[in-house]
Design an enzyme around this catalytic site. Structure first.
Site, mmCIF file in Angstrom:
data_model
loop_
_atom_site.group_PDB
_atom_site.id
_atom_site.type_symbol
_atom_site.label_atom_id
_atom_site.label_comp_id
_atom_site.label_asym_id
_atom_site.label_seq_id
_atom_site.Cartn_x
_atom_site.Cartn_y
_atom_site.Cartn_z
ATOM 1 C CG ASP A 34 41.504 43.883 37.488
ATOM 2 O OD1 ASP A 34 40.982 43.591 38.584
ATOM 3 O OD2 ASP A 34 42.663 44.302 37.377
ATOM 4 C CG ASN A 80 34.260 42.443 39.441
ATOM 5 O OD1 ASN A 80 34.039 43.116 38.450
ATOM 6 N ND2 ASN A 80 34.244 41.126 39.417
ATOM 7 C CD1 TRP A 101 31.305 49.666 39.018
ATOM 8 C CD2 TRP A 101 30.380 48.525 40.721
ATOM 9 N NE1 TRP A 101 29.933 49.803 38.921
ATOM 10 C CE2 TRP A 101 29.347 49.115 39.951
ATOM 11 C CE3 TRP A 101 30.038 47.771 41.834
ATOM 12 C CZ2 TRP A 101 28.008 48.952 40.264
ATOM 13 C CZ3 TRP A 101 28.688 47.610 42.157
ATOM 14 C CH2 TRP A 101 27.694 48.208 41.371
ATOM 15 C CG HIS A 124 33.406 39.609 43.099
ATOM 16 N ND1 HIS A 124 34.379 40.001 42.208
ATOM 17 C CD2 HIS A 124 34.030 39.463 44.293
ATOM 18 C CE1 HIS A 124 35.539 40.086 42.840
ATOM 19 N NE2 HIS A 124 35.350 39.778 44.100
ATOM 20 C CD1 TRP A 172 43.617 28.814 44.311
ATOM 21 C CD2 TRP A 172 41.778 28.568 45.577
ATOM 22 N NE1 TRP A 172 42.785 27.926 43.672
ATOM 23 C CE2 TRP A 172 41.644 27.749 44.433
ATOM 24 C CE3 TRP A 172 40.737 28.577 46.513
ATOM 25 C CZ2 TRP A 172 40.537 26.952 44.194
ATOM 26 C CZ3 TRP A 172 39.627 27.776 46.274
ATOM 27 C CH2 TRP A 172 39.532 26.982 45.130
ATOM 28 C CG LEU A 197 29.574 32.778 22.574
ATOM 29 C CD1 LEU A 197 30.628 33.626 21.848
ATOM 30 C CD2 LEU A 197 28.826 33.666 23.578
ATOM 31 C CB SER A 205 47.345 39.018 35.341
ATOM 32 O OG SER A 205 47.667 40.309 35.767
HETATM 33 C C1 FPP Z 1 38.710 40.784 39.433
HETATM 34 O O1 FPP Z 1 38.315 42.025 40.019
HETATM 35 C C2 FPP Z 1 37.561 39.876 39.329
HETATM 36 C C3 FPP Z 1 37.519 38.615 39.859
HETATM 37 C C4 FPP Z 1 38.662 37.991 40.554
HETATM 38 C C5 FPP Z 1 36.283 37.799 39.789
HETATM 39 C C6 FPP Z 1 35.530 37.825 38.477
HETATM 40 C C7 FPP Z 1 34.191 37.195 38.667
HETATM 41 C C8 FPP Z 1 33.038 37.670 38.139
HETATM 42 C C9 FPP Z 1 32.974 38.837 37.240
HETATM 43 C C10 FPP Z 1 31.722 37.062 38.451
HETATM 44 C C11 FPP Z 1 31.609 35.598 38.295
HETATM 45 C C12 FPP Z 1 31.731 35.105 36.912
HETATM 46 C C13 FPP Z 1 31.200 33.942 36.490
HETATM 47 C C14 FPP Z 1 31.495 33.509 35.111
HETATM 48 C C15 FPP Z 1 30.296 33.106 37.330
HETATM 49 P P1 FPP Z 1 38.964 42.460 41.405
HETATM 50 O O2 FPP Z 1 38.176 41.840 42.508
HETATM 51 O O3 FPP Z 1 40.419 42.099 41.389
HETATM 52 O O4 FPP Z 1 38.762 43.998 41.375
HETATM 53 P P2 FPP Z 1 39.745 45.114 41.979
HETATM 54 O O5 FPP Z 1 41.016 45.052 41.172
HETATM 55 O O6 FPP Z 1 38.996 46.377 41.748
HETATM 56 O O7 FPP Z 1 39.942 44.797 43.431
#
Ligand code: FPP
Length: 238
Positions: free
Chosen positions: A2, A4, A7, A19, A51, A113, A175
């Protein structure tokens, strides 16, 4: 994984940049796990509820997943990593499903792994699909079903129960992730956003884990007397 979006926002970048950067953290975490001797790593990449995000973000995430599968599977295989994808694959386009199946088949024999990616996954979905498949194969009996039987139908049936759950990004909730499997896992929450979660942050999580006393329903005195023995894996009430 969580944080991204936050950030990226902090840097005045679009959410998707977070992401993209998050995928870098996935690579570094795989390396850290191998170095630390972790044998099973399960990442929550896309929940059944994701989604609901803006269509462009969903499509970016799915593309990122497709590109990662296309470009990284050879590297995973060369490094002895077995890939598994957990979730309702019926929600994905056929091209993505074939890539997933091919990647799983290619890496099936690897043992260093096991990297599981939860995609279109939800813990409740998992329990329900397991109950449905189990009851279709085993008609109800007067003695009822056992945890072991149900466990064999869960998406993570091939893995031991998780020892440590890490959630980045400051929220303190599960979650809908691995609801069944987290019964006895140690929970670790950190404010660090996923793109910033580096090897040092992972070491801190492992240090915190090492200080926990895992009682599996027993008393502290019993655990001390038993030190050195393998903890029981059966699920018992606290
Ligand atoms: C949640 O952060 C993150 C996600 C819903 C996507 C996670 C995906 C990746 C890290 C990259 C792809 C991974 C693979 C294995 C190909 P958020 O977007 O909810 O962040 P926020 O809470 O700051 O808005």
């Amino acid at each position: 994984m969580d944080g991204n979006g936050r950030w990226a926002r902090k840097r005045l970048l679009p959410r998707v940049a977070g992401h993209r950067r998050g995928l870098e953290t996935v690579r570094s975490m795989i390396r850290s796990c191998i170095e630390a001797g972790v044998e099973f790593l399960t990442l929550f990449a896309f929940s059944s509820e994701n989604w609901r995000r803006p269509a462009e973000e969903v499509s970016f995430l799915l593309d990122l997943f497709i590109r990662a599968l296309e470009n990284e599977v050879v590297k995973l295989d060369d490094n002895g990593i077995r890939l598994r994808v957990l979730g309702d694959l019926g929600g994905f386009e056929p091209r993505l499903v074939s890539l997933i199946r091919a990647a799983e088949a290619r890496t099936e024999g690897n043992t260093r792994l096991t990297l599981s990616i939860a995609a279109n996954y939800g813990g409740r979905w998992d329990i329900l699909q397991a109950v449905n498949r189990m009851s279709a194969e085993h008609p109800p009996r007067p003695e009822g079903y056992s945890e072991e039987l149900l466990g064999g139908y869960l998406a993570l049936s091939f893995a031991p129960e998780p020892d440590l759950f890490i959630r980045t990004g400051g929220e303190q909730r599960v979650s809908n992730f691995c609801l069944w499997q987290l019964a006895y896992a140690e929970l670790y929450f950190t404010e660090i956003l996923w793109p910033d979660f580096d090897a040092q942050a992972f070491s801190l999580a492992l240090e915190s884990y090492a200080q926990r006393e895992r009682r599996f329903g027993r008393t502290s005195e019993q655990v001390t007397a038993q030190k050195g023995q393998t903890p029981p894996r059966a699920i018992e009430p606290e």
